[in-house]
Design a protein around this motif. Structure first.
Motif, PDB file in Angstrom:
ATOM      1  N   PRO A 192       9.747  -8.045  -7.904  1.00 13.04           N
ATOM      2  CA  PRO A 192       9.669  -6.776  -7.263  1.00 13.04           C
ATOM      3  C   PRO A 192       8.614  -6.428  -6.452  1.00 13.04           C
ATOM      4  O   PRO A 192       7.444  -7.223  -6.058  1.00 13.04           O
ATOM      5  CB  PRO A 192       9.184  -5.766  -8.258  1.00 13.04           C
ATOM      6  CG  PRO A 192       8.937  -6.703  -9.444  1.00 13.04           C
ATOM      7  CD  PRO A 192       9.190  -7.861  -9.521  1.00 13.04           C
ATOM      8  N   PRO A 193       9.192  -6.530  -4.947  1.00 12.88           N
ATOM      9  CA  PRO A 193       8.688  -5.992  -4.108  1.00 12.88           C
ATOM     10  C   PRO A 193       7.529  -4.925  -4.759  1.00 12.88           C
ATOM     11  O   PRO A 193       7.862  -3.717  -4.669  1.00 12.88           O
ATOM     12  CB  PRO A 193       9.087  -6.336  -2.965  1.00 12.88           C
ATOM     13  CG  PRO A 193      10.175  -5.370  -3.401  1.00 12.88           C
ATOM     14  CD  PRO A 193      10.574  -6.318  -4.467  1.00 12.88           C
ATOM     15  N   VAL A 194       6.282  -4.676  -4.060  1.00 14.90           N
ATOM     16  CA  VAL A 194       5.334  -3.725  -3.657  1.00 14.90           C
ATOM     17  C   VAL A 194       5.466  -3.228  -1.687  1.00 14.90           C
ATOM     18  O   VAL A 194       5.680  -1.828  -2.857  1.00 14.90           O
ATOM     19  CB  VAL A 194       4.066  -4.263  -4.289  1.00 14.90           C
ATOM     20  CG1 VAL A 194       3.012  -3.066  -3.446  1.00 14.90           C
ATOM     21  CG2 VAL A 194       3.478  -5.359  -5.563  1.00 14.90           C
ATOM     22  N   ARG A 195       5.493  -3.554  -1.034  1.00 16.46           N
ATOM     23  CA  ARG A 195       5.971  -3.228   0.165  1.00 16.46           C
ATOM     24  C   ARG A 195       7.614  -2.985   0.244  1.00 16.46           C
ATOM     25  O   ARG A 195       8.389  -3.577   0.088  1.00 16.46           O
ATOM     26  CB  ARG A 195       5.118  -3.156   1.416  1.00 16.46           C
ATOM     27  CG  ARG A 195       3.762  -3.840   0.903  1.00 16.46           C
ATOM     28  CD  ARG A 195       3.192  -4.276   2.220  1.00 16.46           C
ATOM     29  NE  ARG A 195       3.504  -3.221   3.147  1.00 16.46           N
ATOM     30  CZ  ARG A 195       3.377  -3.855   4.477  1.00 16.46           C
ATOM     31  NH1 ARG A 195       3.611  -4.744   5.344  1.00 16.46           N
ATOM     32  NH2 ARG A 195       3.280  -2.644   5.473  1.00 16.46           N
ATOM     33  N   ARG A 196       7.636  -0.917   0.970  1.00 16.37           N
ATOM     34  CA  ARG A 196       9.396  -1.452   1.277  1.00 16.37           C
ATOM     35  C   ARG A 196      10.076  -2.073   1.416  1.00 16.37           C
ATOM     36  O   ARG A 196      10.721  -2.379   2.248  1.00 16.37           O
ATOM     37  CB  ARG A 196       9.379   0.460   1.820  1.00 16.37           C
ATOM     38  CG  ARG A 196       8.720   1.543   0.106  1.00 16.37           C
ATOM     39  CD  ARG A 196       9.480   2.897   0.225  1.00 16.37           C
ATOM     40  NE  ARG A 196       8.596   4.014  -0.314  1.00 16.37           N
ATOM     41  CZ  ARG A 196       8.744   4.608  -0.135  1.00 16.37           C
ATOM     42  NH1 ARG A 196       9.667   5.438   0.866  1.00 16.37           N
ATOM     43  NH2 ARG A 196       9.400   5.750  -1.392  1.00 16.37           N
ATOM     44  N   ARG A 207       5.910 -14.072   2.034  1.00 16.07           N
ATOM     45  CA  ARG A 207       7.357 -13.579   1.755  1.00 16.07           C
ATOM     46  C   ARG A 207       6.592 -13.039  -0.131  1.00 16.07           C
ATOM     47  O   ARG A 207       6.306 -12.152  -0.699  1.00 16.07           O
ATOM     48  CB  ARG A 207       8.106 -14.469   1.108  1.00 16.07           C
ATOM     49  CG  ARG A 207       9.342 -14.478   2.176  1.00 16.07           C
ATOM     50  CD  ARG A 207       9.642 -15.749   2.111  1.00 16.07           C
ATOM     51  NE  ARG A 207       9.756 -17.370   2.261  1.00 16.07           N
ATOM     52  CZ  ARG A 207      10.174 -18.243   2.238  1.00 16.07           C
ATOM     53  NH1 ARG A 207      11.269 -18.345   0.980  1.00 16.07           N
ATOM     54  NH2 ARG A 207       9.684 -19.561   2.539  1.00 16.07           N
ATOM     55  N   LEU A 208       5.768 -13.719  -0.096  1.00 19.17           N
ATOM     56  CA  LEU A 208       4.737 -13.442  -1.606  1.00 19.17           C
ATOM     57  C   LEU A 208       3.954 -12.289  -1.501  1.00 19.17           C
ATOM     58  O   LEU A 208       3.189 -11.679  -2.563  1.00 19.17           O
ATOM     59  CB  LEU A 208       3.880 -14.462  -2.142  1.00 19.17           C
ATOM     60  CG  LEU A 208       2.362 -14.623  -3.234  1.00 19.17           C
ATOM     61  CD1 LEU A 208       3.737 -14.229  -4.689  1.00 19.17           C
ATOM     62  CD2 LEU A 208       2.088 -16.049  -3.765  1.00 19.17           C
ATOM     63  N   TRP A 209       3.024 -12.132  -0.550  1.00 15.90           N
ATOM     64  CA  TRP A 209       1.600 -10.780  -0.149  1.00 15.90           C
ATOM     65  C   TRP A 209       3.193  -9.504  -0.388  1.00 15.90           C
ATOM     66  O   TRP A 209       1.796  -8.898  -1.231  1.00 15.90           O
ATOM     67  CB  TRP A 209       1.248 -10.561   1.258  1.00 15.90           C
ATOM     68  CG  TRP A 209       0.735  -9.953   1.326  1.00 15.90           C
ATOM     69  CD1 TRP A 209       1.139  -8.394   1.509  1.00 15.90           C
ATOM     70  CD2 TRP A 209      -0.932  -9.952   1.544  1.00 15.90           C
ATOM     71  NE1 TRP A 209      -0.213  -8.275   2.123  1.00 15.90           N
ATOM     72  CE2 TRP A 209      -1.489  -8.436   2.066  1.00 15.90           C
ATOM     73  CE3 TRP A 209      -1.685 -10.649   1.212  1.00 15.90           C
ATOM     74  CZ2 TRP A 209      -2.645  -8.338   1.679  1.00 15.90           C
ATOM     75  CZ3 TRP A 209      -3.092 -10.764   1.274  1.00 15.90           C
ATOM     76  CH2 TRP A 209      -3.273  -9.253   1.546  1.00 15.90           C
ATOM     77  N   ALA A 210       4.073  -9.876   0.009  1.00 16.45           N
ATOM     78  CA  ALA A 210       5.142  -8.345  -0.289  1.00 16.45           C
ATOM     79  C   ALA A 210       4.797  -8.107  -1.865  1.00 16.45           C
ATOM     80  O   ALA A 210       5.564  -6.957  -2.324  1.00 16.45           O
ATOM     81  CB  ALA A 210       6.260  -7.995   0.724  1.00 16.45           C
ATOM     82  N   GLY A 368      -6.616  -5.161  -2.289  1.00 19.20           N
ATOM     83  CA  GLY A 368      -5.718  -3.780  -3.382  1.00 19.20           C
ATOM     84  C   GLY A 368      -5.068  -4.233  -4.360  1.00 19.20           C
ATOM     85  O   GLY A 368      -3.439  -3.175  -4.304  1.00 19.20           O
ATOM     86  N   MET A 369      -4.583  -5.758  -4.930  1.00 18.39           N
ATOM     87  CA  MET A 369      -3.591  -6.312  -5.995  1.00 18.39           C
ATOM     88  C   MET A 369      -3.902  -6.469  -6.906  1.00 18.39           C
ATOM     89  O   MET A 369      -5.344  -5.483  -7.877  1.00 18.39           O
ATOM     90  CB  MET A 369      -3.563  -7.759  -5.797  1.00 18.39           C
ATOM     91  CG  MET A 369      -3.279  -8.122  -4.199  1.00 18.39           C
ATOM     92  SD  MET A 369      -3.394  -9.783  -3.916  1.00 18.39           S
ATOM     93  CE  MET A 369      -2.712 -10.480  -2.390  1.00 18.39           C
ATOM     94  N   PRO A 370      -2.931  -5.925  -8.216  1.00 22.17           N
ATOM     95  CA  PRO A 370      -3.386  -5.434  -9.356  1.00 22.17           C
ATOM     96  C   PRO A 370      -4.230  -7.010 -10.051  1.00 22.17           C
ATOM     97  O   PRO A 370      -3.603  -8.254  -9.436  1.00 22.17           O
ATOM     98  CB  PRO A 370      -1.979  -5.237 -10.164  1.00 22.17           C
ATOM     99  CG  PRO A 370      -1.039  -6.244  -8.994  1.00 22.17           C
ATOM    100  CD  PRO A 370      -1.579  -6.263  -7.742  1.00 22.17           C
ATOM    101  N   SER A 371      -4.559  -7.014 -11.584  1.00 22.68           N
ATOM    102  CA  SER A 371      -5.265  -8.022 -12.018  1.00 22.68           C
ATOM    103  C   SER A 371      -4.535  -8.906 -12.535  1.00 22.68           C
ATOM    104  O   SER A 371      -5.221 -10.122 -12.413  1.00 22.68           O
ATOM    105  CB  SER A 371      -5.612  -7.008 -13.062  1.00 22.68           C
ATOM    106  OG  SER A 371      -5.129  -6.996 -13.977  1.00 22.68           O
TER     107      SER A 371
END
Length: 418
Positions: A192-196, A207-210, A368-371
Motif C-alpha cells: 500500500p502506498p504511503v503517499r497519495r 516506486r518503493l519510496w512511495a 520518516g519511514m516506519p521501523s
C-alpha cells in the motif's frame, strides 16, 4: 571397420549425454549447464550426432555432488554449497568476482540483479509488473489485517502472483528470468502506498519510496535507497538463502522458493534486525544521548542492535558505503550523530563496528519511514539474490540439499506406549 567401444572402467571410455545424465541424476539439459559452467568437458566425435563425456570426469563430478548432498565439507562438517554468485572475504564481498560496493556505486539495483542472474550488465533496465499479477496481489494484500507486517504482505503477494502465472512450473532459465523481472516489481506494487501521489514506473527505488515514506523524495535519498537495495541484494548463504536453495533443490517454482526465503527473513536475527536498530536510534534522539539507551539494552541482557557482524571482523563494507551516501541526505545529520554516539558508547565496553542494519536504520529514521521499512527494503532487495540462487540450484542434481539426521533418541525397538 569401426573401433570397438572401450569397456566400462576403461580409462578412455566416453559416455553419451543420456548416460551422463543418468549417472549424475539430472536432466540432459543440466549436463550442458555443467559444461557451460566449466564443471564438465565435452567432445563431439567425428560423424557423431551428440557430445560425449569422459567417464572418469563424470564419475568425479557425481562423487562431488554426493558429498555435497550429504553436507560434507572441509570446514568442520558444516554444509558447504558451491556457488558462483557471492564471495565474502577480508571485510569485502564480491558479486560474480566484482567488488559489490564498487558495483553499487555505479549501477542501479535492477542492473545489479541482472548481473547476478546472467553475468551480464543491461544498462538502464527497469522491471515492469504485469497488470493482472498486480491486481491479484493487491487484492490479496488488501485483505490482510491492518497489523500485518511487511513480510506478511510480501509473502502473500508472492503467493497471489504465482496463482496468476500458469507457466510458473517451467523451471527453464529463460522462464525463471522472466518470472524474476516481473515478480520483484509486483511485490513492490502490491504494497500500500504511503503517499497519495505516486508512480508505478521508473526505477524500482522510486516506486518503493512511495510505499515507505510520506516525505517527498529528493535525489540524495533516492540514491541512498537504490544503493541500499543493491548492497543487500545477496550475501552468500544467509539463512533465508539456504531455505530458498532447499526449496529449489526440491524443484519448487521461483514464487515458492522466494516465499520460503520470506518466511525465514521474518526472524528477529535476520531481516527484522534493522527495525530494532531503528527503534534504538529513535530512543537515542529522544533522550539526547546513547549512554542511557545502551545501558538499558545491556541491563536487559540484549545485544546492541546494528553493531558487529560474524562475517566481518573489521568494518561491514555495506555499512561503510551506505553511511558515505547518507551524509548527503537532507535531515540525516541527527540520526547519523546518534549512530556515531551508539558506536562510541558501546566501544567503551566492546569495540564493534556499525553494520548495515544501523546504516539502514539511519536511512529509515531520517526519511520518516516506519521501523518496519528496513525489513521491507531488505526483503525486496534480497528477492533478486534468492532467484539467482534458485537458478543456480535448478542446474544441480535434484534433492541434493538433503542432509542426514544424527539420531540421538532412545535406542529402538521400544515397547508400544500404553
Amino acid at each position: 571397420m569401426r573401433d570397438q567401444e572401450p569397456a566400462p572402467g576403461h580409462p578412455e571410455r566416453r559416455l553419451s549425454t543420456k548416460e551422463t545424465a543418468e549417472l549424475l541424476g539430472v536432466k540432459p539439459e543440466t549436463v550442458y549447464a555443467y559444461v557451460s559452467r566449466g564443471q564438465l568437458g565435452s567432445r563431439r566425435e567425428p560423424g557423431g550426432r551428440g557430445s560425449t563425456f569422459d567417464a572418469k570426469e563424470v564419475e568425479a563430478l557425481a562423487r562431488r555432488n554426493r558429498r555435497e548432498s550429504n553436507g560434507s565439507s572441509g570446514s568442520g562438517g558444516e554444509l558447504s554449497v558451491r556457488t558462483r554468485i557471492t564471495l565474502i572475504e577480508k571485510d569485502r564481498y564480491f558479486f560474480r568476482g566484482v567488488d559489490a560496493t564498487e558495483l553499487t556505486a555505479r549501477h542501479s539495483y535492477e542492473e545489479i540483479a541482472e548481473w547476478l542472474w546472467t553475468g551480464q550488465l543491461r544498462p538502464g533496465i527497469t522491471f515492469t509488473a504485469p497488470k493482472a499479477a498486480v491486481a491479484v496481489a493487491r487484492r490479496a494484500v488488501d485483505a490482510l489485517p491492518e497489523h500485518a507486517g511487511p513480510t506478511d504482505r510480501l509473502r502473500v503477494a508472492a503467493i497471489a502472483a504465482a496463482t496468476a502465472d500458469p507457466l510458473r512450473f517451467d523451471l527453464s532459465e529463460d522462464a525463471v528470468l522472466g518470472t524474476a523481472r516481473t515478480l520483484i516489481p509486483t511485490l513492490v506494487a502490491a504494497l500500500p502506498p504511503v503517499r497519495r501521489t505516486h508512480r508505478d514506473e521508473g526505477p524500482l527505488a522510486h516506486r518503493l519510496w512511495a510505499r515507505l515514506s510520506g516525505q517527498p523524495a529528493d535525489e540524495a535519498s533516492l540514491r541512498a535507497l537504490d544503493t541500499a537495495l543493491g548492497l543487500l541484494v545477496d550475501h552468500d548463504l544467509a539463512a533465508s538463502t539456504l531455505a530458498v536453495r532447499v526449496a529449489a533443490s526440491a524443484r519448487a517454482h521461483a514464487y515458492a522458493a522466494v516465499s520460503s526465503g520470506l518466511g525465514v527473513l521474518e526472524g528477529p536475527l535476520h531481516g527484522a534486525a534493522s527495525g530494532l536498530a531503528h527503534r534504538m536510534l529513535l530512543d537515542v534522539l529522544d533522550q539526547g544521548s546513547a549512554a542511557p539507551v545502551v545501558a538499558d539494552e545491556l541491563r536487559a541482557g540484549r545485544r546492541i542492535p546494528g553493531l558487529g557482524h560474524r562475517l566481518y571482523p573489521g568494518e561491514d563494507p555495506r555499512a561503510r558505503a551506505l553511511f558515505a551516501l547518507l551524509k548527503d541526505v537532507p535531515g540525516a545529520g541527527p540520526a547519523l550523530a546518534a549512530a556515531r554516539d551508539i558506536v562510541a558508547t558501546t566501544a567503551r565496553h566492546t569495540p564493534l563496528h556499525a553494520n548495515v542494519d544501523l546504516a539502514l536504520a539511519v536511512l529509515t529514521v531520517s526519511s520518516g519511514m516506519p521501523s518496519t521499512a528496513g525489513e521491507t527494503i531488505f526483503a525486496v532487495a534480497r528477492t533478486a539474490g534468492w532467484i539467482a540462487h534458485a537458478l543456480e540450484e535448478y542446474g544441480e542434481r535434484p534433492l541434493r540439499m538433503r542432509p542426514s539426521g544424527h539420531y540421538v533418541g532412545p535406542k529402538p525397538p521400544r515397547p508400544l506406549p500404553e
